[in-house]
Enzyme design. Structure first.
Site, PDB file in Angstrom:
ATOM      1  N   ARG A 174       0.857  -1.312  -0.084  1.00  0.00           N
ATOM      2  CA  ARG A 174       0.172   0.083  -0.102  1.00  0.00           C
ATOM      3  C   ARG A 174       0.779   1.226  -0.047  1.00  0.00           C
ATOM      4  O   ARG A 174       0.559   2.181  -0.577  1.00  0.00           O
ATOM      5  CB  ARG A 174      -0.939   0.017   1.303  1.00  0.00           C
ATOM      6  N   PHE A 197      -8.961   1.099  -4.019  1.00  0.00           N
ATOM      7  CA  PHE A 197      -9.301   0.292  -2.925  1.00  0.00           C
ATOM      8  C   PHE A 197      -9.969   0.657  -1.765  1.00  0.00           C
ATOM      9  O   PHE A 197      -9.839   2.070  -1.515  1.00  0.00           O
ATOM     10  CB  PHE A 197      -8.089  -0.541  -2.368  1.00  0.00           C
ATOM     11  N   HIS A 198     -10.730   0.309  -0.889  1.00  0.00           N
ATOM     12  CA  HIS A 198     -11.526   0.495   0.206  1.00  0.00           C
ATOM     13  C   HIS A 198     -10.177   0.718   1.218  1.00  0.00           C
ATOM     14  O   HIS A 198      -9.021   0.336   0.841  1.00  0.00           O
ATOM     15  CB  HIS A 198     -12.213  -0.582   0.872  1.00  0.00           C
ATOM     16  N   TYR A 199     -10.430   1.610   2.297  1.00  0.00           N
ATOM     17  CA  TYR A 199      -9.278   1.900   3.008  1.00  0.00           C
ATOM     18  C   TYR A 199      -9.053   0.668   3.987  1.00  0.00           C
ATOM     19  O   TYR A 199      -7.727   0.622   4.558  1.00  0.00           O
ATOM     20  CB  TYR A 199      -9.473   3.348   4.083  1.00  0.00           C
ATOM     21  N   ARG A 200      -9.827  -0.285   4.122  1.00  0.00           N
ATOM     22  CA  ARG A 200      -9.500  -1.482   4.897  1.00  0.00           C
ATOM     23  C   ARG A 200      -8.542  -2.330   4.222  1.00  0.00           C
ATOM     24  O   ARG A 200      -8.504  -2.262   2.917  1.00  0.00           O
ATOM     25  CB  ARG A 200     -10.612  -1.977   5.390  1.00  0.00           C
TER      26      ARG A 200
END
EC number: 3.1.15.-
Length: 160
Positions: free
Chosen positions: A113, A127-130
Site C-alpha cells: 500500500r 481500494f477501500h481503506y481497509r
C-alpha cells in the site's frame, strides 16, 4: 464477468526493496476472488521497466532471486512504466469490483500500500481503506493455534 461489491482484490507487488522513498515497483499481479475466496479471474502480471540504476538498489538476495526466476530480464525488456501498469490493472479491476468496495488483500499488504500510494496513487485509491493481510492471520494462528500453523506450514513447504 460479474461486478460485485463483495468480490475481493488480491494484489502482490515485487519491489527493489522495502523503502518507497528509495526503491521502485518492479512487478504487479492481481487476482479476484468471491467472498468465499473462490478465484474468479487472474489479472495481468506486469513487469515494470526500471533502469539499471534503479535495479542496483536491490540487495544481493533479491537480485539473485529475481535473476534466477527471470524477472530481471522481463523488467529490462518491459515496455510498461508504473503509470501504464496502473492503468492496465485498474482496467482489469473495473470488470470485477466497483471502486472503493474491496479491501486491499494480500501478504504484508501495508508495504504494498505504501508503494502504491507513492507510485500508483490512482490504483491505491481504487481500494477501500481497509485491508485483509494474510500475514496478520499467520501471526495470530502462530500464537493462538501453533499446532495448526505448523501443520499448514509443513504442507506449504512440501508444495513448493
Amino acid at each position: 464477468m460479474n461486478t460485485d461489491i463483495k468480490n475481493l482484490i488480491w494484489i502482490d507487488l515485487e519491489m527493489t526493496g522495502l523503502n518507497p522513498n528509495i526503491h521502485k515497483i518492479i512487478e504487479i499481479a492481481t487476482l479476484i476472488t468471491d467472498k468465499n475466496l473462490k478465484i474468479l479471474s487472474y489479472g495481468p502480471v506486469i513487469a515494470i521497466y526500471q533502469n539499471n540504476h534503479q535495479l542496483s538498489f536491490m540487495d544481493p538476495w533479491n537480485n539473485k532471486m529475481h535473476t534466477k526466476n527471470g524477472l530481471i530480464t522481463r523488467i529490462k525488456n518491459s515496455l510498461y512504466t508504473e503509470h501504464l501498469a496502473e492503468i492496465k490493472t485498474i482496467t482489469f479491476l473495473k470488470k470485477w469490483v466497483p471502486k472503493n468496495t474491496s479491501p486491499m488483500c494480500g501478504n504484508s499488504i501495508s508495504t504494498d500500500r505504501q508503494f502504491l500510494f507513492k507510485y500508483m496513487p490512482t490504483l491505491e485509491k481504487y481500494f477501500h481503506y481497509r485491508q485483509i493481510d494474510v500475514s496478520t492471520i499467520k501471526e495470530l494462528a502462530l500464537r493462538w493455534k501453533p499446532k495448526i500453523y505448523n501443520k499448514l506450514k509443513k504442507k506449504t513447504l512440501i508444495k513448493h
